[in-house]
Design a protein around this motif. Structure first.
Motif, PDB file in Angstrom:
ATOM      1  N   LEU A 102       0.815  -1.231  -0.058  1.00 51.21           N
ATOM      2  CA  LEU A 102       0.069  -0.143   0.109  1.00 51.21           C
ATOM      3  C   LEU A 102       0.929   1.248   0.090  1.00 51.21           C
ATOM      4  O   LEU A 102       1.728   1.421   0.924  1.00 51.21           O
ATOM      5  CB  LEU A 102      -0.894  -0.120   1.282  1.00 51.21           C
ATOM      6  CG  LEU A 102      -1.979   1.092   1.513  1.00 51.21           C
ATOM      7  CD1 LEU A 102      -2.920   1.088   0.246  1.00 51.21           C
ATOM      8  CD2 LEU A 102      -2.765   0.938   2.660  1.00 51.21           C
ATOM      9  N   CYS A 133      -2.206  10.401   2.996  1.00 50.14           N
ATOM     10  CA  CYS A 133      -3.248   9.909   1.914  1.00 50.14           C
ATOM     11  C   CYS A 133      -4.115   9.031   2.685  1.00 50.14           C
ATOM     12  O   CYS A 133      -5.180   8.620   2.019  1.00 50.14           O
ATOM     13  CB  CYS A 133      -2.678   9.145   0.838  1.00 50.14           C
ATOM     14  SG  CYS A 133      -1.609   7.690   1.203  1.00 50.14           S
ATOM     15  N   LYS A 144      -3.103   5.824   4.300  1.00 43.75           N
ATOM     16  CA  LYS A 144      -2.546   4.533   4.710  1.00 43.75           C
ATOM     17  C   LYS A 144      -2.572   4.050   6.084  1.00 43.75           C
ATOM     18  O   LYS A 144      -3.156   2.834   6.189  1.00 43.75           O
ATOM     19  CB  LYS A 144      -1.137   4.365   4.031  1.00 43.75           C
ATOM     20  CG  LYS A 144      -0.826   4.873   2.574  1.00 43.75           C
ATOM     21  CD  LYS A 144       0.574   4.529   2.308  1.00 43.75           C
ATOM     22  CE  LYS A 144       1.480   5.295   2.939  1.00 43.75           C
ATOM     23  NZ  LYS A 144       1.531   6.793   3.021  1.00 43.75           N
ATOM     24  N   SER A 145      -2.148   4.952   6.921  1.00 46.28           N
ATOM     25  CA  SER A 145      -1.998   4.322   8.351  1.00 46.28           C
ATOM     26  C   SER A 145      -3.431   4.078   8.866  1.00 46.28           C
ATOM     27  O   SER A 145      -3.635   3.535   9.725  1.00 46.28           O
ATOM     28  CB  SER A 145      -1.454   5.428   9.113  1.00 46.28           C
ATOM     29  OG  SER A 145       0.132   5.236   8.584  1.00 46.28           O
ATOM     30  N   ASP A 199       3.686  -1.518   8.951  1.00 41.79           N
ATOM     31  CA  ASP A 199       3.943  -0.119   8.701  1.00 41.79           C
ATOM     32  C   ASP A 199       5.318   0.304   8.884  1.00 41.79           C
ATOM     33  O   ASP A 199       6.272   0.488   9.691  1.00 41.79           O
ATOM     34  CB  ASP A 199       3.010   0.484   9.970  1.00 41.79           C
ATOM     35  CG  ASP A 199       2.767   2.038   9.492  1.00 41.79           C
ATOM     36  OD1 ASP A 199       3.461   2.342   8.428  1.00 41.79           O
ATOM     37  OD2 ASP A 199       2.343   2.789  10.608  1.00 41.79           O
ATOM     38  N   ILE A 245       2.768  -1.362   4.275  1.00 45.25           N
ATOM     39  CA  ILE A 245       2.831  -0.108   4.110  1.00 45.25           C
ATOM     40  C   ILE A 245       4.216   0.576   4.014  1.00 45.25           C
ATOM     41  O   ILE A 245       4.982   0.525   5.057  1.00 45.25           O
ATOM     42  CB  ILE A 245       1.897   0.714   5.217  1.00 45.25           C
ATOM     43  CG1 ILE A 245       0.296  -0.119   5.168  1.00 45.25           C
ATOM     44  CG2 ILE A 245       1.720   2.280   5.009  1.00 45.25           C
ATOM     45  CD1 ILE A 245      -0.274   0.534   6.348  1.00 45.25           C
ATOM     46  N   HIS A 256       7.007   3.850   2.042  1.00 42.24           N
ATOM     47  CA  HIS A 256       7.316   4.768   1.309  1.00 42.24           C
ATOM     48  C   HIS A 256       8.463   4.239   0.411  1.00 42.24           C
ATOM     49  O   HIS A 256       8.616   5.117  -0.870  1.00 42.24           O
ATOM     50  CB  HIS A 256       7.392   6.101   1.924  1.00 42.24           C
ATOM     51  CG  HIS A 256       6.465   6.859   2.317  1.00 42.24           C
ATOM     52  ND1 HIS A 256       6.186   6.682   3.740  1.00 42.24           N
ATOM     53  CD2 HIS A 256       5.444   7.882   2.120  1.00 42.24           C
ATOM     54  CE1 HIS A 256       5.189   7.592   4.144  1.00 42.24           C
ATOM     55  NE2 HIS A 256       4.512   8.256   3.135  1.00 42.24           N
ATOM     56  N   MET A 309      -2.705   4.835  -3.060  1.00 41.44           N
ATOM     57  CA  MET A 309      -3.731   5.719  -2.487  1.00 41.44           C
ATOM     58  C   MET A 309      -3.332   7.184  -2.678  1.00 41.44           C
ATOM     59  O   MET A 309      -2.267   7.661  -2.750  1.00 41.44           O
ATOM     60  CB  MET A 309      -3.716   5.642  -1.027  1.00 41.44           C
ATOM     61  CG  MET A 309      -4.617   4.241  -0.696  1.00 41.44           C
ATOM     62  SD  MET A 309      -4.838   4.088   1.125  1.00 41.44           S
ATOM     63  CE  MET A 309      -6.311   5.660   1.253  1.00 41.44           C
ATOM     64  N   SER A 347      -4.500  -0.144  -8.871  1.00 40.18           N
ATOM     65  CA  SER A 347      -3.992  -1.389  -7.993  1.00 40.18           C
ATOM     66  C   SER A 347      -3.672  -2.560  -9.200  1.00 40.18           C
ATOM     67  O   SER A 347      -4.259  -2.449 -10.129  1.00 40.18           O
ATOM     68  CB  SER A 347      -5.069  -2.043  -7.019  1.00 40.18           C
ATOM     69  OG  SER A 347      -6.371  -2.454  -7.951  1.00 40.18           O
TER      70      SER A 347
END
Length: 323
Positions: A36, A42, A44-45, A168, A200, A202, A217, A225
């Motif tokens: 993700l 955006c 995600k968390s 995460d 999740i 970056h 997202m 996706s």
């Protein structure tokens, strides 16, 4: 195709007047890793918090192994929820500074009234498997390296015997070599224990290395996706293309011109009408400001929410995907 082990359907997460997650649907299949990605803020968390039960869904449903949590009895809901565990981004902050590693590893078993010689032996075998030596058991969190702290946090997660792990930013702040070791460890444990991961991150190189599928997202919604290799090689949404173009690579032959988006990221509290990306999109048309595009399924498991999806064109491809 493997059946979903976790399904998020038309999910919404609100904080007062802010809608952080807006009508998001996701499927995590048994034995897969779903990445993700998206800019900070955006949503995600918020999705991760909703999935593990730290934040209630404002609307929509969450199902685990085909059973909807809100329809289950309280006792059964706790059993289902226990099958999902969160690997926090900051492992040291998630570990009590007052407890030794031995106490930290035994705590999840004691909370479940499951501290037995057999279960403790299982924890110690896991610790040995992931390279956490017995000499570390008497140490406190501040005496651990970043990689060691993540291993302790990972064993605590696995102590609950989950089937789903929400990770995460699991490699944030780690050296490249330590990142590689941790990713290999996560992949090995997935196969050994039959885990499914929601990853999740970056770090697009990390996602490209371990994710089977990727969801992108933007401002609380999924815009694209699909299978990782196909999506990274030919993004269909202009935002995905711009996001991938910002990916760092050390190989000069794989570098591409970065796409710099104009304008500021809109406030999640007041997202633009129509397509939420239209105020920054280099390909914007009048319909984009008036009508929100639906997330439409395409070929090869791809889906994109765009009125004018891009033809397949290469972006900056992580080295573990390209070739």
């Amino acid at each position: 195709m493997a059946r979903p082990i976790l399904t998020l359907d038309n999910a919404m997460v609100r904080y007062d007047r802010l809608t952080a997650v807006d009508n998001v649907s996701l499927e995590l299949r048994r034995g897969e890793t779903l990445g993700l990605i998206g800019e900070s803020g955006c949503g995600k968390s918020s999705i991760a918090r909703a999935i593990v039960g730290l934040q209630p869904l404002s609307e929509g449903t969450l199902a685990v192994e085909g059973e909807t949590l809100k329809d289950a009895s309280r006792q059964h809901r706790l059993i289902l929820q226990r099958r999902i565990q969160l690997l926090f981004q900051d492992p040291v902050a998630s570990l009590s500074p007052r407890l030794t590693v031995r106490a930290l590893l035994s705590e999840p078993l004691k909370i479940r009234n499951a501290f037995t010689a057999e279960n403790w032996g299982r924890i110690m075998r896991l610790a040995e498997r992931i390279g956490l030596g017995e000499q570390l058991l008497s140490r406190y969190p501040h005496q651990l390296s970043g990689g060691q702290a993540r291993r302790v946090a990972l064993i605590r997660v696995l102590a609950a015997e989950p089937s789903i792990v929400v990770a995460d930013e699991p490699t944030a702040g780690l050296d490249i070599s330590v990142q590689g070791d941790l990713l290999n460890l996560l992949r090995g444990l997935k196969d050994h224990l039959g885990l499914s991961y929601l990853l999740i991150s970056h770090n697009l190189n990390v996602v490209g290395r371990v994710a089977d599928r990727v969801a992108v997202m933007y401002l609380g919604r999924i815009v694209e996706s699909g299978p990782t290799a196909a999506l990274f090689r030919g993004p269909a949404h202009p935002y995905t293309q711009a996001l991938l173009s910002a990916n760092l690579t050390l190989d000069p032959s794989r570098r591409h011109e970065r796409i710099v988006l104009s304008g500021e990221l809109p406030s999640p509290a007041h997202p633009p009408a129509g397509c939420r990306f239209h105020s920054r999109c280099p390909l914007v048309q009048p319909i984009c400001a008036a009508e929100a595009p639906a997330l439409r399924a395409g070929e090869d498991g791809r889906a994109v929410a765009c009125h004018f999806p891009l033809a397949a064109r290469p972006a900056v491809i992580p080295q573990t995907i390209a070739g």
